[in-house]
Structure formats: structure tokens, C-alpha cells
Design a protein around this motif. Structure first.
Motif, PDB file in Angstrom:
ATOM      1  N   ASN A  51       0.826  -1.218   0.000  1.00  0.00           N
ATOM      2  CA  ASN A  51       0.000   0.000   0.000  1.00  0.00           C
ATOM      3  C   ASN A  51       0.854   1.259   0.000  1.00  0.00           C
ATOM      4  OD1 ASN A  51      -2.693  -1.274   2.154  1.00  0.00           O
ATOM      5  ND2 ASN A  51      -2.171  -1.738   0.039  1.00  0.00           N
ATOM      6  N   SER A  52       1.971   1.198   0.712  1.00  0.00           N
ATOM      7  CA  SER A  52       2.847   2.374   0.834  1.00  0.00           C
ATOM      8  C   SER A  52       3.742   2.578  -0.383  1.00  0.00           C
ATOM      9  CB  SER A  52       3.713   2.243   2.086  1.00  0.00           C
ATOM     10  OG  SER A  52       2.911   2.145   3.252  1.00  0.00           O
ATOM     11  N   ASP A  91      -2.501   7.718  -4.367  1.00  0.00           N
ATOM     12  CA  ASP A  91      -2.844   8.987  -3.716  1.00  0.00           C
ATOM     13  C   ASP A  91      -4.075   8.749  -2.841  1.00  0.00           C
ATOM     14  OD1 ASP A  91      -2.642  11.741  -3.150  1.00  0.00           O
ATOM     15  OD2 ASP A  91      -4.229  12.175  -4.606  1.00  0.00           O
ATOM     16  N   ASP A  92      -4.139   9.439  -1.691  1.00  0.00           N
ATOM     17  CA  ASP A  92      -5.332   9.323  -0.844  1.00  0.00           C
ATOM     18  C   ASP A  92      -5.509  10.592  -0.020  1.00  0.00           C
ATOM     19  OD1 ASP A  92      -3.535   9.260   1.268  1.00  0.00           O
ATOM     20  OD2 ASP A  92      -3.878   7.167   1.780  1.00  0.00           O
ATOM     21  N   ASN A  93      -6.594  10.632   0.722  1.00  0.00           N
ATOM     22  CA  ASN A  93      -6.900  11.805   1.551  1.00  0.00           C
ATOM     23  C   ASN A  93      -6.846  11.461   3.042  1.00  0.00           C
ATOM     24  OD1 ASN A  93      -9.203  10.210   1.647  1.00  0.00           O
ATOM     25  ND2 ASN A  93     -10.620  11.954   1.659  1.00  0.00           N
ATOM     26  N   GLN A  94      -5.927  10.537   3.405  1.00  0.00           N
ATOM     27  CA  GLN A  94      -5.852  10.094   4.794  1.00  0.00           C
ATOM     28  C   GLN A  94      -5.558  11.258   5.743  1.00  0.00           C
ATOM     29  OE1 GLN A  94      -6.289   6.672   6.022  1.00  0.00           O
ATOM     30  NE2 GLN A  94      -6.627   8.048   7.739  1.00  0.00           N
ATOM     31  N   ILE A  95      -4.692  12.190   5.343  1.00  0.00           N
ATOM     32  CA  ILE A  95      -4.359  13.332   6.205  1.00  0.00           C
ATOM     33  C   ILE A  95      -5.596  14.184   6.460  1.00  0.00           C
ATOM     34  CG2 ILE A  95      -3.022  15.464   6.366  1.00  0.00           C
ATOM     35  CD1 ILE A  95      -0.793  14.088   4.843  1.00  0.00           C
ATOM     36  N   GLU A  96      -6.366  14.426   5.405  1.00  0.00           N
ATOM     37  CA  GLU A  96      -7.576  15.236   5.553  1.00  0.00           C
ATOM     38  C   GLU A  96      -8.583  14.551   6.480  1.00  0.00           C
ATOM     39  OE1 GLU A  96      -6.025  14.651   2.800  1.00  0.00           O
ATOM     40  OE2 GLU A  96      -5.512  16.619   1.956  1.00  0.00           O
ATOM     41  N   VAL A  97      -8.690  13.215   6.372  1.00  0.00           N
ATOM     42  CA  VAL A  97      -9.594  12.467   7.245  1.00  0.00           C
ATOM     43  C   VAL A  97      -9.134  12.570   8.694  1.00  0.00           C
ATOM     44  CG1 VAL A  97     -10.448  10.169   7.842  1.00  0.00           C
ATOM     45  CG2 VAL A  97     -10.359  10.879   5.444  1.00  0.00           C
ATOM     46  N   ASN A  98      -7.832  12.434   8.898  1.00  0.00           N
ATOM     47  CA  ASN A  98      -7.283  12.516  10.263  1.00  0.00           C
ATOM     48  C   ASN A  98      -7.496  13.893  10.879  1.00  0.00           C
ATOM     49  OD1 ASN A  98      -6.414   9.870  10.034  1.00  0.00           O
ATOM     50  ND2 ASN A  98      -4.304  10.416   9.494  1.00  0.00           N
ATOM     51  N   LEU A  99      -7.447  14.934  10.041  1.00  0.00           N
ATOM     52  CA  LEU A  99      -7.620  16.307  10.529  1.00  0.00           C
ATOM     53  C   LEU A  99      -9.091  16.714  10.611  1.00  0.00           C
ATOM     54  CD1 LEU A  99      -4.737  18.109   8.566  1.00  0.00           C
ATOM     55  CD2 LEU A  99      -4.750  17.463  10.978  1.00  0.00           C
ATOM     56  N   GLY A 100      -9.975  15.808  10.206  1.00  0.00           N
ATOM     57  CA  GLY A 100     -11.392  16.132  10.236  1.00  0.00           C
ATOM     58  C   GLY A 100     -11.848  17.006   9.096  1.00  0.00           C
ATOM     59  N   GLU A 147     -10.880   8.367   0.646  1.00  0.00           N
ATOM     60  CA  GLU A 147     -10.844   8.086  -0.778  1.00  0.00           C
ATOM     61  C   GLU A 147      -9.398   7.891  -1.198  1.00  0.00           C
ATOM     62  OE1 GLU A 147     -12.701  11.381  -2.667  1.00  0.00           O
ATOM     63  OE2 GLU A 147     -14.719  10.909  -1.951  1.00  0.00           O
ATOM     64  N   ALA A 148      -9.200   6.984  -2.150  1.00  0.00           N
ATOM     65  CA  ALA A 148      -7.830   6.702  -2.587  1.00  0.00           C
ATOM     66  C   ALA A 148      -7.821   6.314  -4.058  1.00  0.00           C
ATOM     67  CB  ALA A 148      -7.226   5.582  -1.749  1.00  0.00           C
TER      68      ALA A 148
END
Length: 243
Positions: free
Chosen positions: A145-146, A179-188, A194-195
Motif C-alpha cells: 500500500n505504501s 494517492d489518498d486523503n488520509q491526512i484530511e480524514v485525520n484532521l477532520g 478516498e484513494a
């Protein structure tokens, strides 16, 4: 100032008349700097000699992630490789990272261990001191994944026909996150993860290979190659050995 023969003789007689403690104090008082310098020189010389006698030249770096095998199998997967492959010289060695635990869902008791293993793995990859990873499904998912693993379908084309025919049926695919939006999810800042992903053939399922002997494992063992490895000649030699 240079002393006369009589003065030197008088000092020798005075030194001979001293007790053991007085002699030690005298030597430390007048010869402390030369003694310290001599001690430093001996320490440096000893360290250099010890390094020369004991240092090794790693030709391959192999990690065991979430995989536990016997000492005999570990030797078969590492040290025995050097006896069968024409790589390195007399000081050639396979460097092992053992006992790594990679998990995205470690429980509280194992969280620190997983965190430390993750840092150790990332540091080895960044330093280009990790070539091959032997792992279970969970560790494979994390590294795939990474994007840390090499697409092995390309690697097969550089191997001899016998090795390629032996390994090709063992080639397995996994997901790579582009690419994903993991940082945005973590920050609320986003509610839904989404990836953008794609599939790559980045591991061999090696559980059935002879190198593992007759040892019974609790699950499948996969082999992946780190994408930034600068030792691809040794990696290909290792794959030929396993096949």
C-alpha cells in the motif's frame, strides 16, 4: 632545561627512595599528558584493529516482518545463500533484521513494538539498507500500500529462463495506493476516505520453496523486493538461489 649527569642521578636516587604511592603521584604529576595521549593512541589502535578483524561487508539486507522461523530455516534463507552464490568476498555477509512487527491495527500492548518496527523499517529503506523482505499477508499489505515494493514482473524478465519459470507461478498481486486523503480524514477535513490505487505483482509466495525446508508455518510467507534497493545483482542472485 637539560639536566647534568649529577642532577639526573640525584633525581633517580630520590625517586628510588619514594614509597609506591609517592611514586604513583610523581608519575601522574609529571607524565599525565603523555600517559593520556598514549592511552588514547592505544584505544584508537585497538578499535581499528578490532574493526579490521571483525567487520563484514553486507552484500544483501534481508528483513523478517511478522514471520518467525527456526534458526535452521533462517540460516537457509540467509547465510547459506553466500555459500551457493558467487557474491562478495571472504567478509561477505547477509545482514538480517529479525523480529519486525508491522501492523496497522496493533492492540495497546503491541502498539509501541509495532511503532518501533515501523520506524526501523522506514529508516532502513531511506538509508538503502534493505533489499528483501520476508513477510506475512499483513506486512505485505502495509508495504505494498505504501509503494515500497518493486514490481517483480519486471524483475522476472532479467532472470534466467529456469529461475523465471520456477518463480512466475508464485508471483502475487497487491494494491498500491497512488494517492489518498488520509491526512484530511485525520484532521477532520474530510468525512470519507478516498484513494487512487492500482495493482502490482510485487511479491512471490515462497512458502513451498525448498529453502523453507519442511518447517510448518502458521500462514503464507511472501517475498518482496524494496523498490530503491541498490543491490539488484545480489537480489537476482538470491532469487536464483531460492528457486
Amino acid at each position: 632545561m637539560r639536566l647534568s649527569p649529577q642532577e639526573r642521578q640525584a633525581r633517580r636516587e630520590a625517586f628510588g627512595a619514594m614509597g609506591a604511592r609517592e611514586k604513583a603521584d610523581y608519575i601522574l604529576s609529571y607524565y599525565k599528558l603523555p600517559l593520556v595521549l598514549a592511552l588514547i593512541a592505544l584505544t584508537v589502535l585497538g578499535s581499528a584493529l578490532r574493526w579490521q578483524l571483525t567487520h563484514t561487508d553486507p552484500v544483501l539486507y534481508v528483513a523478517f516482518a511478522n514471520v518467525s522461523v527456526s534458526d535452521e530455516t533462517t540460516r537457509a534463507l540467509t547465510d547459506d545463500f553466500l555459500e551457493h552464490a558467487d557474491v562478495g568476498g571472504d567478509r561477505a555477509a547477509v545482514h538480517r533484521y529479525e523480529g519486525l512487527y508491522l501492523s496497522a491495527n496493533a492492540n495497546e500492548a503491541d502498539h509501541q513494538y509495532a511503532y518501533a518496527s515501523n520506524l526501523k523499517t522506514l529508516a532502513a529503506i531511506e538509508a538503502k539498507e534493505l533489499d528483501v523482505v520476508l513477510m506475512n499477508q499483513e506486512a505485505w499489505d502495509i508495504l505494498s500500500n505504501s509503494g515500497y515494493l518493486l514490481d517483480l514482473s519486471e524483475c522476472l524478465s532479467g532472470l534466467d529462463a529456469r529461475t523465471a519459470s520456477r518463480l512466475e507461478p508464485l508471483l502475487m498481486a497487491n494494491t498500491v495506493i497512488v494517492d489518498d486523503n488520509q491526512i484530511e480524514v485525520n484532521l477532520g477535513e474530510a468525512d470519507t476516505y478516498e484513494a487512487t490505487t492500482h495493482e502490482e505483482h510485487n511479491a512471490f509466495r515462497i512458502t513451498s520453496l525448498d529453502a523453507l525446508g519442511t518447517e510448518r508455518l502458521s500462514g503464507e510467507v511472501y517475498l518482496g523486493v524494496i523498490a530503491n534497493s541498490p543491490r539488484m545483482d545480489a537480489v537476482e542472485a538470491y532469487l536464483r538461489y531460492l528457486a
